[in-house]
Design a protein around this motif. Structure first.
Motif, mmCIF file in Angstrom:
data_model
loop_
_atom_site.group_PDB
_atom_site.id
_atom_site.type_symbol
_atom_site.label_atom_id
_atom_site.label_comp_id
_atom_site.label_asym_id
_atom_site.label_seq_id
_atom_site.Cartn_x
_atom_site.Cartn_y
_atom_site.Cartn_z
ATOM 1 N N ASP A 80 37.242 25.345 26.002
ATOM 2 C CA ASP A 80 38.026 26.785 25.806
ATOM 3 C C ASP A 80 37.300 27.734 24.796
ATOM 4 O O ASP A 80 36.466 27.167 23.832
ATOM 5 C CB ASP A 80 39.387 26.015 24.928
ATOM 6 C CG ASP A 80 40.226 25.181 25.733
ATOM 7 O OD1 ASP A 80 40.017 25.269 27.415
ATOM 8 O OD2 ASP A 80 41.044 24.371 25.453
ATOM 9 N N THR A 174 41.438 33.313 20.054
ATOM 10 C CA THR A 174 41.072 32.908 21.170
ATOM 11 C C THR A 174 41.394 34.002 21.904
ATOM 12 O O THR A 174 41.928 34.934 21.597
ATOM 13 C CB THR A 174 41.583 31.681 21.567
ATOM 14 O OG1 THR A 174 41.462 31.095 22.863
ATOM 15 C CG2 THR A 174 43.240 31.607 21.410
ATOM 16 N N PHE A 178 44.933 32.098 26.240
ATOM 17 C CA PHE A 178 44.816 30.617 25.855
ATOM 18 C C PHE A 178 45.842 30.598 24.539
ATOM 19 O O PHE A 178 45.590 29.480 24.132
ATOM 20 C CB PHE A 178 43.266 30.286 25.406
ATOM 21 C CG PHE A 178 42.477 30.195 26.627
ATOM 22 C CD1 PHE A 178 42.261 28.952 27.126
ATOM 23 C CD2 PHE A 178 41.789 31.206 27.099
ATOM 24 C CE1 PHE A 178 41.527 28.699 28.195
ATOM 25 C CE2 PHE A 178 40.777 31.016 28.229
ATOM 26 C CZ PHE A 178 40.880 29.633 28.587
#
Length: 552
Positions: A80, A174, A178
């Motif tokens: 991620d 982020t 996300f």
């Protein structure tokens, strides 16, 4: 699982409104300051390379702790685009962690180590978290700058151990797709863990410092064992007390304390019976002399009352024991003085009668040794006076005299007793110089010491007497080849009522010491059992400027 109540919903709603208000006010401030939202953020202040290095050093302990928890967090989010930033308490970025591509993208926009997120930069979660001292999140259009509106940023302040003082922030960044509603709570949980770890490390450091201070002290001997009696810590002082200083203390780590004869039994009692041993008095020979110690051995329990440690400490009480002994001797001396005065008064009355009757008969009665008898009666009278020295101050008359003339008078009497006991006397004058003294008191000193020498020769022997100058003193040495004395007896010489004679009163040497002290002299005694005893009597040489009288 706890259900969400109406009050919980209202609290969450209020927090949301509060965050929205803070964000709106920050954006208004940006507009008023003329910041262009279409341009990248401009960082007006930043650390120099030297300043950044110094700040990283200052925060090194905190950064190490953060790394432990952040690495665990990132390991659950691999793949991620998660970026973690750490700032100091003024918003200066110290370090990045996380997805390399995200780090490179952010640094490419000018967000690098050492820049400061201040109000002048624009709306940021870092600046708002520091300003309002609380966790905060900016999602998408919450950001003022257009280029950041594809991001989700979360910030939580880090507090100093046990205080509300903020020392930095932990931040997560982020892409907006996300974003997760639990990220802020997760970040806050990580900062809580960091704060607890910081507090624990500080406590451990303080405990370590305290342990080192206690273990490295020169005043206490310390030994620490586990619940089975295995030694965990022992300091150098303890090894010295137990006469193990020639060995490395590391040899004793993990060995059994029960093998240490002097103290093992006390640790055994504490471990077996779970009772502290406090105030145990030990006498140990250390470096050739007897030393006295108080030993305390106490158990240490954890929160559920399980024995985890046993701590033993030694405290030297030798000086205290000496002080107690000195006080006891003072009390004895006071009592001895009272007794001596009483005895002296009782003796002087019949003595005066005997002396008076002999004087009445006079020399014409042709009494044998009349002069010697009268001389000795006078000396007996002076002896009773000297006994009174123990009870009250007396004025003694000092005058110049030679030790050998005093000794010859003493020996004229003592030779008779010595001959009857098969004792030979060797008398040698190497050097003799006048001293200031009270003649009769010095005669008593010589007679008391010679009497002791005679008592040490029950089967006969030899007494050697020599006169010599040693420094500023006239030394009179009286040596016998008799029974000698043990160290224990030698240490107690001069104490009131201490005697090894069956019919002794223990005051003879007490009087000797008192007379010598009044004359500015001193006594040295050495003795070996079965070899004999040497007594060195020191008198200061005559000082022409000295007074002829002295109160004792």
């Amino acid at each position: 699982m706890r259900s969400t109540t109406g009050a919980d919903y209202r609290s969450l709603e209020n927090d949301k409104i509060k965050d929205e208000t803070m964000i709106w006010e920050s954006k208004q401030q940006c507009i008023q300051s003329g910041i262009d939202p279409n341009l990248p953020p401009v960082f007006h202040t930043r650390f120099s390379e030297v300043e950044l290095k110094a700040q990283l050093h200052k925060y090194s302990e905190l950064l190490d702790i953060i790394s432990i928890f952040v690495n665990k967090l990132l390991s659950t989010m691999q793949g991620d685009p998660i970026l973690i930033l750490v700032t100091d308490n003024e918003g200066y970025i110290l370090t990045f962690k996380g997805d390399p591509a995200s780090i490179a993208r952010v640094q490419g926009s000018g967000v690098i180590e050492g820049v400061q997120f201040s109000e002048e930069v624009g709306t940021s979660s870092i600046e708002l978290s520091l300003r309002y001292k609380q966790p905060i999140q900016l999602l998408g259009e919450d950001h003022f700058h257009t280029m950041l509106q594809r991001s989700a940023c979360y910030s939580a302040p880090i507090h100093s151990d046990g205080e509300r003082r903020i020392i930095g922030t932990l931040n997560l960044m982020t892409d907006i797709e996300f974003a997760h509603p639990h990220f802020l709570a997760l970040l806050s949980a990580v900062t809580d863990s960091v704060e607890r770890e910081m507090m624990l490390q500080k406590q451990n450091n303080q405990q370590h410092i305290l342990n080192q201070a206690l273990l490295e002290t020169n005043y206490y001997g310390l030994i620490v064992t586990d619940a089975l009696g295995r030694i965990i810590e022992i300091n150098e002082k303890c090894l010295t007390i137990l006469q193990l200083e020639d060995r490395d203390k590391r040899e004793f780590i993990h060995s059994s304390v029960f093998d240490m004869i002097a103290i093992g039994q006390y640790f055994h009692r504490v471990i077996d019976e779970h009772k502290a041993c406090v105030g145990m008095e030990l006498s140990l020979q250390v470096q050739g002399s007897i030393q006295y110690y108080i030993l305390d051995v106490v158990p240490i329990y954890d929160c559920i009352q399980t024995l985890i440690r046993v701590v033993g400490s030694f405290h030297n009480i030798t000086e205290m024991k000496k002080t107690e002994e000195m006080l006891r001797n003072t009390e004895k001396l006071i009592f001895a003085g009272e007794v001596a005065v009483s005895i002296a008064h009782e003796i002087r009355n019949p003595l005066a009668t005997v002396k008076g009757l002999i004087q009445i008969s006079g020399k014409d009665s042709k009494l044998l040794h009349y002069d010697l008898i009268m001389s000795e009666l006078e000396r007996m009278n002076l002896i009773t006076r000297d006994f009174m020295i123990l009870g009250k101050p007396q004025m003694v008359q000092f005058q110049a005299d030679y030790c050998h003339t005093i000794l010859e008078e003493v020996l004229s009497i003592f030779n008779i007793q010595a001959g009857m006991n098969d004792i030979s006397i060797v008398y040698e004058i190497i050097q003799d110089i006048q001293i200031q003294c009270d003649r009769n008191q010095i005669k008593q000193v010589f007679l008391n010491i010679l009497s002791n020498a005679k008592e040490a020769l029950p089967c006969g022997g030899e007494i050697r007497i020599s006169l010599e100058i040693e420094g500023d003193f006239q030394r009179v040495r009286i040596r016998d080849n008799g029974e000698g004395m043990t160290d224990e007896v030698l240490q107690k010489i001069g104490e009131p009522f201490h005697t090894t004679k069956q019919d002794g009163n223990g005051l003879g040497m007490t009087i000797v010491y008192k007379i010598l002290t009044s004359h500015g002299g001193h006594l040295d005694i050495t003795s070996d059992v079965g070899v004999g005893t040497t007594v060195d009597i020191y008198f200061p040489l005559k000082d022409e400027s000295s007074s002829n009288s002295y109160v004792i």
